[in-house]
Motif scaffolding. Structure first.
Motif, PDB file in Angstrom:
ATOM      1  N   ARG A   1     -41.619  34.108 -19.454  1.00 41.46           N
ATOM      2  CA  ARG A   1     -41.993  34.125 -18.036  1.00 41.46           C
ATOM      3  C   ARG A   1     -41.255  33.028 -17.270  1.00 41.46           C
ATOM      4  NH1 ARG A   1     -45.832  35.295 -14.129  1.00 41.46           N
ATOM      5  NH2 ARG A   1     -46.265  33.526 -12.766  1.00 41.46           N
TER       6      ARG A   1
ATOM      7  N   PRO B   1     -39.770  40.594 -13.968  1.00 42.33           N
ATOM      8  CA  PRO B   1     -40.225  41.900 -13.483  1.00 42.33           C
ATOM      9  C   PRO B   1     -41.699  41.893 -13.109  1.00 42.33           C
ATOM     10  CG  PRO B   1     -40.016  41.933 -15.866  1.00 42.33           C
ATOM     11  CD  PRO B   1     -39.496  40.598 -15.413  1.00 42.33           C
ATOM     12  N   GLY B   2     -42.064  42.795 -12.217  1.00 43.20           N
ATOM     13  CA  GLY B   2     -43.463  42.903 -11.822  1.00 43.20           C
ATOM     14  C   GLY B   2     -44.341  43.442 -12.933  1.00 43.20           C
ATOM     15  N   ARG B   3     -43.738  44.214 -13.823  1.00 41.29           N
ATOM     16  CA  ARG B   3     -44.488  44.754 -14.959  1.00 41.29           C
ATOM     17  C   ARG B   3     -44.329  43.830 -16.152  1.00 41.29           C
ATOM     18  NH1 ARG B   3     -43.037  51.030 -15.624  1.00 41.29           N
ATOM     19  NH2 ARG B   3     -44.821  50.831 -17.055  1.00 41.29           N
ATOM     20  N   PRO B   4     -45.340  43.751 -17.022  1.00 42.85           N
ATOM     21  CA  PRO B   4     -45.263  42.833 -18.172  1.00 42.85           C
ATOM     22  C   PRO B   4     -44.220  43.264 -19.190  1.00 42.85           C
ATOM     23  CG  PRO B   4     -47.191  44.253 -18.360  1.00 42.85           C
ATOM     24  CD  PRO B   4     -46.626  44.489 -16.991  1.00 42.85           C
TER      25      PRO B   4
ATOM     26  N   ILE C   1     -42.945  43.995 -22.908  1.00 47.50           N
ATOM     27  CA  ILE C   1     -43.580  44.528 -24.103  1.00 47.50           C
ATOM     28  C   ILE C   1     -42.756  44.104 -25.315  1.00 47.50           C
ATOM     29  CG2 ILE C   1     -44.348  46.604 -25.317  1.00 47.50           C
ATOM     30  CD1 ILE C   1     -45.843  46.079 -22.705  1.00 47.50           C
TER      31      ILE C   1
ATOM     32  N   ASN D   1     -48.457  43.867 -25.375  1.00 41.43           N
ATOM     33  CA  ASN D   1     -48.313  43.482 -23.977  1.00 41.43           C
ATOM     34  C   ASN D   1     -48.335  41.960 -23.898  1.00 41.43           C
ATOM     35  OD1 ASN D   1     -48.768  42.888 -21.225  1.00 41.43           O
ATOM     36  ND2 ASN D   1     -49.798  44.842 -20.904  1.00 41.43           N
TER      37      ASN D   1
ATOM     38  N   THR E   1     -46.596  38.852 -19.192  1.00 42.40           N
ATOM     39  CA  THR E   1     -45.685  37.947 -18.470  1.00 42.40           C
ATOM     40  C   THR E   1     -45.840  38.033 -16.953  1.00 42.40           C
ATOM     41  OG1 THR E   1     -43.989  39.663 -18.770  1.00 42.40           O
ATOM     42  CG2 THR E   1     -43.918  37.775 -20.267  1.00 42.40           C
ATOM     43  N   HIS E   2     -46.553  39.040 -16.478  1.00 39.02           N
ATOM     44  CA  HIS E   2     -46.798  39.158 -15.037  1.00 39.02           C
ATOM     45  C   HIS E   2     -47.960  38.276 -14.589  1.00 39.02           C
ATOM     46  CE1 HIS E   2     -49.675  41.699 -17.008  1.00 39.02           C
ATOM     47  NE2 HIS E   2     -50.271  42.048 -15.880  1.00 39.02           N
TER      48      HIS E   2
ATOM     49  N   ARG F   1     -53.293  35.369 -19.880  1.00 42.20           N
ATOM     50  CA  ARG F   1     -52.166  35.883 -20.676  1.00 42.20           C
ATOM     51  C   ARG F   1     -52.561  35.980 -22.150  1.00 42.20           C
ATOM     52  NH1 ARG F   1     -48.280  31.959 -20.062  1.00 42.20           N
ATOM     53  NH2 ARG F   1     -48.568  32.173 -17.816  1.00 42.20           N
TER      54      ARG F   1
ATOM     55  N   SER G   1     -54.376  43.277 -26.797  1.00 43.55           N
ATOM     56  CA  SER G   1     -53.330  44.226 -27.170  1.00 43.55           C
ATOM     57  C   SER G   1     -53.137  44.270 -28.679  1.00 43.55           C
ATOM     58  CB  SER G   1     -52.021  43.837 -26.472  1.00 43.55           C
ATOM     59  OG  SER G   1     -51.003  44.778 -26.742  1.00 43.55           O
TER      60      SER G   1
ATOM     61  N   ASN H   1     -39.189  45.634 -24.904  1.00 46.20           N
ATOM     62  CA  ASN H   1     -38.107  44.847 -24.307  1.00 46.20           C
ATOM     63  C   ASN H   1     -37.420  43.918 -25.291  1.00 46.20           C
ATOM     64  OD1 ASN H   1     -40.559  44.908 -22.009  1.00 46.20           O
ATOM     65  ND2 ASN H   1     -38.563  45.604 -21.317  1.00 46.20           N
TER      66      ASN H   1
END
Length: 225
Positions: A43, A53-56, A58, A82, A85-86, A93, A100, A143
């Protein structure tokens, strides 16, 4: 994006006893602490690049599914975690990461070994097919890979000298420009980070952010205590 031909590799060691103390205080597993450290580091690193990114993000995380004490054969599943990171708050977090991981573990407990293997292959197949076809991968389910391999619990020696660190080196691929691997020793946890140098500039900063990530989780542990 496709990865380039050049790699950046960095490594660091963290005291295993510190991480054990944290996980006991928070009531989680060592791997949860590791994932929280990585999430915090990623992050901060992406914020510095202006690329969070706005999405976390993975993470693809190998998980042992061995249900006995045998040592023959590999019994490994691949779970998607998950990283949250958002989320700016370290407490939120870590809670998301633990939820998850627990969700994946509960799913695997309900599966037979053949079903676990089929599920893991199903997660990996679309992205691997794209890579083998030399196409731009569109279907990667994660990712990056974060792999934690338990090592020898007693001290290791080579030619009569104590082994002070073992830094694992893994691989990257198109659509996955970073791989974080780590292995444990009697008193240390050794991280090896490999990345596409073009896609992820100054990746050595991730090591500094891992230190901060450890401090974040340590603060949570002190509050929990």
């Amino acid at each position: 994006n496709p990865v380039g031909p050049y790699r950046a590799f960095d490594a660091a060691e963290f005291p295993l006893e510190d991480i054990k103390t944290i996980k006991n205080a928070v009531g989680c597993k060592i791997n949860d602490v590791v994932l929280a450290m990585c999430a915090s580091a990623l992050r901060q690193y992406l914020l510095e690049l202006g690329a969070l990114p706005g999405r976390p993000l993975i993470a693809g995380v190998p998980l042992s599914t061995r249900r006995d004490h045998s040592e023959s054969g590999n019994q490994i599943a691949f779970m998607l975690v998950n990283l949250g990171t958002h989320l700016a708050d370290a407490t939120d977090r870590l809670a998301l990461i633990r939820a998850s991981v627990d969700h994946n573990k509960q799913r695997f407990l309900r599966m037979k070994p053949a079903e676990i293997l089929g599920y893991s292959v199903g997660l990996m197949a679309p992205g691997l097919t794209s890579m083998l076809a030399v196409q731009r991968p569109q279907s990667l389910a994660f990712n990056l890979v974060i792999s934690n391999v338990p090592g020898q619990r007693s001290k290791l020696y080579w030619q009569g000298c104590e082994v002070e660190a073992m830094y694992p080196v893994s691989v990257v691929a198109d659509g996955m420009a970073l791989n974080i691997s780590l292995t444990s020793r009697a008193d240390g946890l050794d991280f090896g980070l490999i990345a596409c140098r073009r896609t992820l500039p100054h990746v050595q900063r991730l090591l500094e952010h891992l230190e901060v990530g450890l401090q974040e989780v340590e603060s949570l542990a002190k509050r929990a205590g």
